[in-house]
Structure formats: C-alpha cells, structure tokens
Design a protein around this motif. Structure first.
Motif, short mmCIF file in Angstrom:
data_model
loop_
_atom_site.label_atom_id
_atom_site.label_comp_id
_atom_site.label_asym_id
_atom_site.label_seq_id
_atom_site.Cartn_x
_atom_site.Cartn_y
_atom_site.Cartn_z
N ALA A 23 0.94 -1.24 -0.12
CA ALA A 23 0.09 -0.05 0.27
C ALA A 23 0.84 1.37 -0.07
O ALA A 23 0.46 2.38 -0.59
CB ALA A 23 -0.88 -0.05 1.37
N ALA A 24 2.17 1.23 0.90
CA ALA A 24 2.70 2.30 0.82
C ALA A 24 3.59 2.43 -0.70
O ALA A 24 3.45 3.87 -1.05
CB ALA A 24 3.88 2.23 1.95
N LEU A 25 3.85 1.49 -1.28
CA LEU A 25 4.47 1.54 -2.59
C LEU A 25 3.50 2.01 -3.52
O LEU A 25 3.86 2.94 -4.52
CB LEU A 25 5.03 0.33 -2.91
CG LEU A 25 6.65 0.07 -2.03
CD1 LEU A 25 6.76 -1.27 -2.36
CD2 LEU A 25 7.57 1.00 -2.32
N LEU A 26 2.30 1.53 -3.46
CA LEU A 26 1.22 2.11 -4.25
C LEU A 26 0.89 3.42 -4.24
O LEU A 26 0.48 4.17 -5.32
CB LEU A 26 0.05 0.99 -4.47
CG LEU A 26 0.37 -0.24 -4.97
CD1 LEU A 26 -0.89 -0.97 -4.59
CD2 LEU A 26 0.59 -0.31 -6.38
N GLU A 27 1.11 4.12 -3.10
CA GLU A 27 0.75 5.51 -3.19
C GLU A 27 1.97 6.20 -3.78
O GLU A 27 1.80 7.51 -4.02
CB GLU A 27 1.01 5.91 -1.57
CG GLU A 27 -0.35 5.63 -0.84
CD GLU A 27 -0.35 5.88 0.71
OE1 GLU A 27 0.19 6.87 0.98
OE2 GLU A 27 -1.01 5.13 1.57
N VAL A 28 3.13 5.66 -3.83
CA VAL A 28 4.35 6.36 -4.56
C VAL A 28 4.08 6.17 -6.03
O VAL A 28 3.95 7.26 -6.76
CB VAL A 28 5.84 5.69 -4.07
CG1 VAL A 28 6.77 6.08 -4.97
CG2 VAL A 28 5.88 5.83 -2.69
N CYS A 29 3.65 4.89 -6.40
CA CYS A 29 3.65 4.57 -7.81
C CYS A 29 2.55 3.68 -7.98
O CYS A 29 2.54 2.82 -7.32
CB CYS A 29 4.84 4.17 -8.44
SG CYS A 29 4.53 3.70 -10.14
#
Length: 177
Positions: A23-29
């Motif tokens: 989820a944190a990475l999908l907020e980035v990209c």
C-alpha cells in the motif's frame, strides 16, 4: 541521498507487513508491477538502494504498466483533494492566474486526447508557466518519444516520493503539505 545508517523511515518501511508495504509503494507509484519488484527486493539497507531498485523497476515497466502508473496521477492544476503529496508536488500552480490555469487545462485535454493519458511531469519546483511550456513543447512528440519522457518523469516523481518515505521521520513528513 547517500547515507551510512538506515534512516527511521526506511527501517519502518522494511519492517512493514507485505500488505502495508505494498500500500505504501502504491501511494508512491500506482503500478502494481513496480510495487511488486520493490517488495521482492526488501529489505533495503539505504535509501540509495531503494531508489536504485525503483529506477530499475521503472525502466522495466511495459506500456501497460506505465498506463497503470499514470492513472494514479491527477492532471496538472488539479491535485487530488486531500492528497498532501499531490498538493505539495503541484505547489507551483498556487499563484497561477485564471488565464494560465485555463490554458493549462486546455493543454491537458489536448494532450490527453493525443496520447490517451494525463500529461505527466515532475512538477516539484516548477512554476505554472514552466509546466505550461513543457506541455506545449511535448504535445508535438511522437507517442514513442512521449512514452520515454513519461518514464523519465515518473522515475523523478517516484524518487522524490521514495526519499520522503525512507526519510528520517516518515509519519511526520506525510502530514506536511
């Protein structure tokens, strides 16, 4: 960002359970392929290692992966409501005149019609005029050329966001505009 010790934000990211890290990475990209590549390489010893993995993942995105990533970005001049990263990144639009905003909206629409996706630019540190000028100059590109420019711009955006994620105080950074 060169570091000899692992900053607290990166330690926190490395320790997250996989769903929270994803989820944190999908907020980035917004590319699931990009996020999966970064997840597979955890833990990261340094922010530089995280950014290098991100660069490699961005370079390996297919056209469909790029489209998925771009779908997570709002048009320039219209940051996502309630999204501090979007507002922070598009801060250069804050003082833009109504005329300049209208011109950029028109360019956004023409660009989207031509290429099938939002005009993507790393807006951090750019003025509204610089963003408008970039849109004007890029609208004449071939789709292939524009896809490669978008890949570079996406990589820049991802690095800025990852640097914040992996920084000294991730939670405090996320709450700042």
């Amino acid at each position: 960002m060169t570091s000899t010790t692992t900053p607290p934000g990166l330690l926190e990211f490395n320790a997250l359970e996989e769903p929270a890290a994803r989820a944190a990475l999908l907020e980035v990209c917004a590319s699931t392929a990009w996020a999966a590549r970064l997840l597979a390489a955890r833990p990261y010893a340094t922010p530089d290692a995280l950014c290098a993995a991100a660069d490699a993942a961005t370079a390996g995105l297919t056209p469909a992966d790029l489209a998925e990533a771009m779908a997570g970005h709002p048009p320039i001049g219209r940051p996502k409501p309630g999204d501090p990263a979007s507002a922070r990144e598009q801060r250069g639009m804050a003082g833009a005149s109504a005329e300049l905003r209208a011109e950029l909206l028109e360019l956004n629409l023409a660009y989207q019609e031509r290429f099938g996706h939002v005009f993507l630019i790393c807006a951090t540190g750019l003025t509204a005029r610089q963003m408008r000028d970039a849109a004007q100059s890029r609208i004449g590109n071939t789709p292939e050329r524009e896809r490669e420019i978008v890949r570079v711009e996406l990589g820049r955006i991802n690095r800025i966001r990852l640097t914040r994620l992996a920084g000294p105080t991730r939670l405090a950074e996320d709450s700042r505009p």
